[in-house]
Design a protein around this motif. Structure first.
Motif, PDB file in Angstrom:
ATOM      1  N   ASP A 261       1.870   2.429  -9.882  1.00 21.49           N
ATOM      2  CA  ASP A 261       2.231   1.604  -8.687  1.00 21.49           C
ATOM      3  C   ASP A 261       2.632   0.192  -9.330  1.00 21.49           C
ATOM      4  O   ASP A 261       3.575  -0.520  -8.721  1.00 21.49           O
ATOM      5  CB  ASP A 261       1.331   1.450  -7.717  1.00 21.49           C
TER       6      ASP A 261
ATOM      7  N   ARG B 278      -8.389   2.012  -6.699  1.00 19.70           N
ATOM      8  CA  ARG B 278      -7.513   3.075  -6.527  1.00 19.70           C
ATOM      9  C   ARG B 278      -7.665   4.209  -6.153  1.00 19.70           C
ATOM     10  O   ARG B 278      -7.205   5.310  -6.072  1.00 19.70           O
ATOM     11  CB  ARG B 278      -6.852   3.147  -7.945  1.00 19.70           C
TER      12      ARG B 278
ATOM     13  N   SER C 209       5.529  -0.947   1.353  1.00 15.81           N
ATOM     14  CA  SER C 209       4.840   0.100   1.187  1.00 15.81           C
ATOM     15  C   SER C 209       5.294   1.060   0.123  1.00 15.81           C
ATOM     16  O   SER C 209       6.560   1.172  -0.080  1.00 15.81           O
ATOM     17  CB  SER C 209       4.552   1.035   2.364  1.00 15.81           C
TER      18      SER C 209
ATOM     19  N   LEU D 246      -5.964   4.523   5.479  1.00 11.43           N
ATOM     20  CA  LEU D 246      -4.480   4.598   5.614  1.00 11.43           C
ATOM     21  C   LEU D 246      -4.096   6.301   5.512  1.00 11.43           C
ATOM     22  O   LEU D 246      -2.862   6.428   5.864  1.00 11.43           O
ATOM     23  CB  LEU D 246      -3.885   4.081   4.263  1.00 11.43           C
TER      24      LEU D 246
ATOM     25  N   TYR E 143       2.940   0.865   9.060  1.00  9.90           N
ATOM     26  CA  TYR E 143       2.955   1.637   7.751  1.00  9.90           C
ATOM     27  C   TYR E 143       3.090   3.220   8.269  1.00  9.90           C
ATOM     28  O   TYR E 143       3.680   4.014   7.380  1.00  9.90           O
ATOM     29  CB  TYR E 143       1.702   1.660   6.996  1.00  9.90           C
TER      30      TYR E 143
ATOM     31  N   ILE F 284     -10.344  -1.098   3.893  1.00  6.48           N
ATOM     32  CA  ILE F 284      -9.598  -2.198   3.410  1.00  6.48           C
ATOM     33  C   ILE F 284     -10.334  -3.449   3.216  1.00  6.48           C
ATOM     34  O   ILE F 284     -10.834  -3.863   4.172  1.00  6.48           O
ATOM     35  CB  ILE F 284      -8.240  -2.461   4.188  1.00  6.48           C
TER      36      ILE F 284
ATOM     37  N   SER G  17       0.777  -1.161   0.018  1.00  3.43           N
ATOM     38  CA  SER G  17       0.047   0.123  -0.135  1.00  3.43           C
ATOM     39  C   SER G  17       0.798   1.233  -0.021  1.00  3.43           C
ATOM     40  O   SER G  17       2.041   1.259   0.347  1.00  3.43           O
ATOM     41  CB  SER G  17      -0.880  -0.093   1.182  1.00  3.43           C
ATOM     42  N   PRO G  18       0.475   2.281  -0.372  1.00  3.27           N
ATOM     43  CA  PRO G  18      -1.080   2.546  -1.047  1.00  3.27           C
ATOM     44  C   PRO G  18      -1.126   2.585  -2.438  1.00  3.27           C
ATOM     45  O   PRO G  18      -0.011   2.157  -3.064  1.00  3.27           O
ATOM     46  CB  PRO G  18      -1.105   4.024  -0.929  1.00  3.27           C
ATOM     47  N   HIS G  19      -2.174   2.202  -2.715  1.00  2.05           N
ATOM     48  CA  HIS G  19      -2.384   1.875  -4.445  1.00  2.05           C
ATOM     49  C   HIS G  19      -3.235   3.008  -4.882  1.00  2.05           C
ATOM     50  O   HIS G  19      -4.518   3.038  -4.688  1.00  2.05           O
ATOM     51  CB  HIS G  19      -2.973   0.530  -4.593  1.00  2.05           C
TER      52      HIS G  19
ATOM     53  N   ILE H 244      -5.758   8.089  -1.624  1.00  2.00           N
ATOM     54  CA  ILE H 244      -5.211   7.120  -0.423  1.00  2.00           C
ATOM     55  C   ILE H 244      -6.666   6.532   0.340  1.00  2.00           C
ATOM     56  O   ILE H 244      -7.261   7.328   0.691  1.00  2.00           O
ATOM     57  CB  ILE H 244      -4.406   7.707   0.529  1.00  2.00           C
TER      58      ILE H 244
ATOM     59  N   GLU I  35      -6.284  -2.367  -0.980  1.00  8.06           N
ATOM     60  CA  GLU I  35      -7.250  -1.473  -1.044  1.00  8.06           C
ATOM     61  C   GLU I  35      -8.321  -1.727  -2.256  1.00  8.06           C
ATOM     62  O   GLU I  35      -9.365  -1.455  -2.078  1.00  8.06           O
ATOM     63  CB  GLU I  35      -6.621  -0.088  -1.450  1.00  8.06           C
TER      64      GLU I  35
ATOM     65  N   ALA J 178      -2.954  -6.371  -3.045  1.00  8.22           N
ATOM     66  CA  ALA J 178      -3.298  -5.089  -2.839  1.00  8.22           C
ATOM     67  C   ALA J 178      -4.513  -4.707  -1.899  1.00  8.22           C
ATOM     68  O   ALA J 178      -5.653  -4.724  -2.558  1.00  8.22           O
ATOM     69  CB  ALA J 178      -3.154  -3.772  -4.064  1.00  8.22           C
TER      70      ALA J 178
END
Length: 209
Positions: free
Chosen positions: A58, A130, A155, A202, A186, A136, A51-53, A198, A127, A125
């Motif tokens: 990414d 995007r 991360s 997160l 994180y 989550i 993360s993050p995605h 995000i 998340e 991932a």
């Protein structure tokens, strides 16, 4: 062991590629100004989360890093995708087909595959989306718990162009507690390509500028 810009892949972790491909993609990753920091854990099986995605970039950076490391990451996808022209590409990447709507359930299928394999790292991932998801997805947790696997956390930190290897977490079985402990790894170690996207849980972990 880790060096100042890119770690070596430990012996027990499932590998892929050749010395040439690993060197090529490592150089490509580093040439973009990125580095990878942290100690890579030596497990034959694990669930790896990152993360993050918030951007397709990414995936590009992650792909470069994975091939530079020479690690085989297994991703699970809909079986219907394997009845399309994408099948050869999906197989090369390491995507394994699963049937979503089955009596035994999605997680059970994945756990069965894990149990039949000597070495496997599952990549996810959490998340999912995007664009600023409200929560989550818990799939990574249920798979790790059912298969009794450690969770290895990574991360993206766009502010300093770094992929952090954040360490290993062994689940207790208390979802809310475990999630808070995972989040703690994180904190201050994430920054995104698109900060507004995000995931809501997160956002409080983003490093302070």
């Amino acid at each position: 062991m880790a060096n100042t810009s890119f770690p070596d892949l430990p012996a027990l972790v499932p590998g892929r590629g050749s010395k040439f491909s690993r060197t090529f993609y490592k150089k490509l990753f580093l040439a973009q100004g990125w580095k990878m920091e942290g100690e890579f854990p030596n497990f034959p099986k694990a669930v790896a989360i990152i993360s993050p995605h918030t951007s397709n970039i990414d995936a590009w950076l992650g792909f470069n890093a994975l091939l530079g490391l020479g690690i085989q990451i297994t991703i699970f996808g809909k079986d219907s995708l394997f009845r399309t022209p994408l099948k050869p590409i999906l197989e090369w990447i390491g995507v394994v087909p699963v049937v979503r709507d089955t009596p035994q359930g999605h997680t059970r299928q994945i756990v069965d595959i894990i149990n039949k394999t000597d070495r496997i790292w599952i990549g996810m991932a959490p998340e999912g989306s995007r664009k600023a998801p409200e929560k989550i997805r818990s799939g990574f947790y249920h798979i790790a718990k059912a298969a009794n696997l450690p969770i290895v956390m990574f991360s993206f930190d766009y502010d300093i162009k770094t992929i952090h290897i954040l360490g290993v977490y062994h689940l207790t079985g208390d979802y809310e507690y475990d999630l808070e402990q995972i989040y703690a790894h994180y904190k201050g170690k994430i920054s995104a390509k698109n900060p507004d996207w995000i995931a809501k849980p997160l956002q409080k972990l983003v490093k302070k500028r």
